[in-house]
Write a protein that holds these residues in place. Structure first.
Motif, mmCIF file in Angstrom:
data_model
loop_
_atom_site.group_PDB
_atom_site.id
_atom_site.type_symbol
_atom_site.label_atom_id
_atom_site.label_comp_id
_atom_site.label_asym_id
_atom_site.label_seq_id
_atom_site.Cartn_x
_atom_site.Cartn_y
_atom_site.Cartn_z
ATOM 1 N N ARG A 5 0.833 -1.201 0.000
ATOM 2 C CA ARG A 5 0.000 0.000 0.000
ATOM 3 C C ARG A 5 0.868 1.252 0.000
ATOM 4 O O ARG A 5 1.866 1.333 0.690
ATOM 5 C CB ARG A 5 -0.895 -0.004 1.235
ATOM 6 C CG ARG A 5 -1.955 1.050 1.191
ATOM 7 C CD ARG A 5 -2.873 0.995 2.351
ATOM 8 N NE ARG A 5 -2.939 -0.347 2.924
ATOM 9 C CZ ARG A 5 -3.724 -0.670 3.908
ATOM 10 N NH1 ARG A 5 -4.508 0.220 4.455
ATOM 11 N NH2 ARG A 5 -3.742 -1.893 4.385
ATOM 12 N N ILE A 6 0.464 2.233 -0.773
ATOM 13 C CA ILE A 6 1.185 3.503 -0.854
ATOM 14 C C ILE A 6 0.483 4.496 0.062
ATOM 15 O O ILE A 6 -0.742 4.629 0.028
ATOM 16 C CB ILE A 6 1.219 4.028 -2.300
ATOM 17 C CG1 ILE A 6 2.004 3.067 -3.181
ATOM 18 C CG2 ILE A 6 1.820 5.418 -2.351
ATOM 19 C CD1 ILE A 6 2.009 3.442 -4.651
ATOM 20 N N ARG A 7 1.286 5.166 0.880
ATOM 21 C CA ARG A 7 0.735 6.159 1.805
ATOM 22 C C ARG A 7 1.502 7.465 1.667
ATOM 23 O O ARG A 7 2.697 7.473 1.428
ATOM 24 C CB ARG A 7 0.865 5.680 3.243
ATOM 25 C CG ARG A 7 0.097 4.437 3.545
ATOM 26 C CD ARG A 7 0.310 4.058 5.004
ATOM 27 N NE ARG A 7 -0.016 2.681 5.236
ATOM 28 C CZ ARG A 7 -1.157 2.267 5.764
ATOM 29 N NH1 ARG A 7 -2.079 3.134 6.094
ATOM 30 N NH2 ARG A 7 -1.374 0.986 5.957
ATOM 31 N N LYS A 8 0.769 8.529 1.881
ATOM 32 C CA LYS A 8 1.371 9.854 1.887
ATOM 33 C C LYS A 8 1.802 10.160 3.319
ATOM 34 O O LYS A 8 1.052 9.942 4.258
ATOM 35 C CB LYS A 8 0.345 10.879 1.407
ATOM 36 C CG LYS A 8 0.941 12.095 0.788
ATOM 37 C CD LYS A 8 -0.115 12.901 0.083
ATOM 38 C CE LYS A 8 0.456 13.215 -1.273
ATOM 39 N NZ LYS A 8 -0.348 14.048 -2.075
ATOM 40 N N GLN A 9 3.031 10.625 3.481
ATOM 41 C CA GLN A 9 3.583 10.986 4.782
ATOM 42 C C GLN A 9 4.019 12.447 4.726
ATOM 43 O O GLN A 9 4.580 12.884 3.735
ATOM 44 C CB GLN A 9 4.828 10.127 5.094
ATOM 45 C CG GLN A 9 4.659 8.644 4.948
ATOM 46 C CD GLN A 9 3.990 8.020 6.152
ATOM 47 O OE1 GLN A 9 4.071 8.520 7.249
ATOM 48 N NE2 GLN A 9 3.322 6.906 5.918
ATOM 49 N N SER A 10 3.790 13.169 5.802
ATOM 50 C CA SER A 10 4.282 14.543 5.889
ATOM 51 C C SER A 10 5.555 14.546 6.711
ATOM 52 O O SER A 10 5.663 13.845 7.710
ATOM 53 C CB SER A 10 3.247 15.439 6.554
ATOM 54 O OG SER A 10 2.132 15.593 5.726
ATOM 55 N N SER A 19 5.524 16.565 1.629
ATOM 56 C CA SER A 19 4.980 15.209 1.745
ATOM 57 C C SER A 19 5.706 14.283 0.783
ATOM 58 O O SER A 19 6.170 14.692 -0.274
ATOM 59 C CB SER A 19 3.473 15.178 1.505
ATOM 60 O OG SER A 19 3.123 15.816 0.330
ATOM 61 N N THR A 21 5.440 10.170 -0.777
ATOM 62 C CA THR A 21 4.513 9.071 -1.012
ATOM 63 C C THR A 21 5.346 7.805 -1.180
ATOM 64 O O THR A 21 6.117 7.693 -2.133
ATOM 65 C CB THR A 21 3.666 9.340 -2.268
ATOM 66 O OG1 THR A 21 3.037 10.614 -2.126
ATOM 67 C CG2 THR A 21 2.604 8.284 -2.452
ATOM 68 N N GLU A 23 5.524 3.336 -0.414
ATOM 69 C CA GLU A 23 4.930 2.064 -0.027
ATOM 70 C C GLU A 23 5.301 1.796 1.433
ATOM 71 O O GLU A 23 6.343 2.240 1.911
ATOM 72 C CB GLU A 23 5.451 0.930 -0.911
ATOM 73 C CG GLU A 23 5.064 1.031 -2.367
ATOM 74 C CD GLU A 23 5.890 2.014 -3.182
ATOM 75 O OE1 GLU A 23 5.574 2.199 -4.360
ATOM 76 O OE2 GLU A 23 6.848 2.624 -2.646
ATOM 77 N N ASN A 57 12.234 14.041 -7.914
ATOM 78 C CA ASN A 57 11.196 13.429 -7.112
ATOM 79 C C ASN A 57 11.799 12.886 -5.825
ATOM 80 O O ASN A 57 12.588 11.939 -5.836
ATOM 81 C CB ASN A 57 10.542 12.314 -7.940
ATOM 82 C CG ASN A 57 9.375 11.693 -7.236
ATOM 83 O OD1 ASN A 57 9.465 11.311 -6.084
ATOM 84 N ND2 ASN A 57 8.270 11.585 -7.958
ATOM 85 N N SER A 59 10.405 11.274 -3.305
ATOM 86 C CA SER A 59 9.987 9.910 -2.987
ATOM 87 C C SER A 59 10.842 8.889 -3.736
ATOM 88 O O SER A 59 11.250 7.872 -3.163
ATOM 89 C CB SER A 59 8.510 9.701 -3.314
ATOM 90 O OG SER A 59 7.706 10.551 -2.509
#
Length: 87
Positions: A5-10, A19, A21, A23, A57, A59
């Motif tokens: 699952r991919i989640r956005k983190q600040s 932020s 993004t 996995e 990028n 991420s």
């Protein structure tokens, strides 16, 4: 193991909030990498960001840094350290 699952983190780096993004597996490995180096995740992310030769990028840069760390044996070293605490 974490799912894909991919989640956005600040994260706060150098005084600004951004932020990323990632996995779950990459975020877990990033946390282990930071702990192994006795850094906060934010400090490690700032270091990775600062080491990019051309801004891009963030991420993706984190994924590459985590992959290089794992290939260099960092993940195995953390696992051995975790196991030695159980003895």
């Amino acid at each position: 193991m974490s799912d894909g699952r991919i989640r956005k983190q600040s994260v706060n780096i150098r005084g600004h909030r951004t932020s990323i993004t990632l996995e779950d597996a990459f975020m877990d490995a990033l946390r282990k990498m930071a702990a192994q180096r006795d850094l906060s995740v934010a400090a490690l992310v700032a270091e990775i960001d600062g080491n990019q030769s051309t801004p891009g990028n963030l991420s993706s840069a984190i994924r590459v840094a985590v992959l290089e760390w794992a290939l260099d044996g960092g993940a195995r070293q953390t696992s051995r350290n975790d196991q030695s605490d159980d003895i």
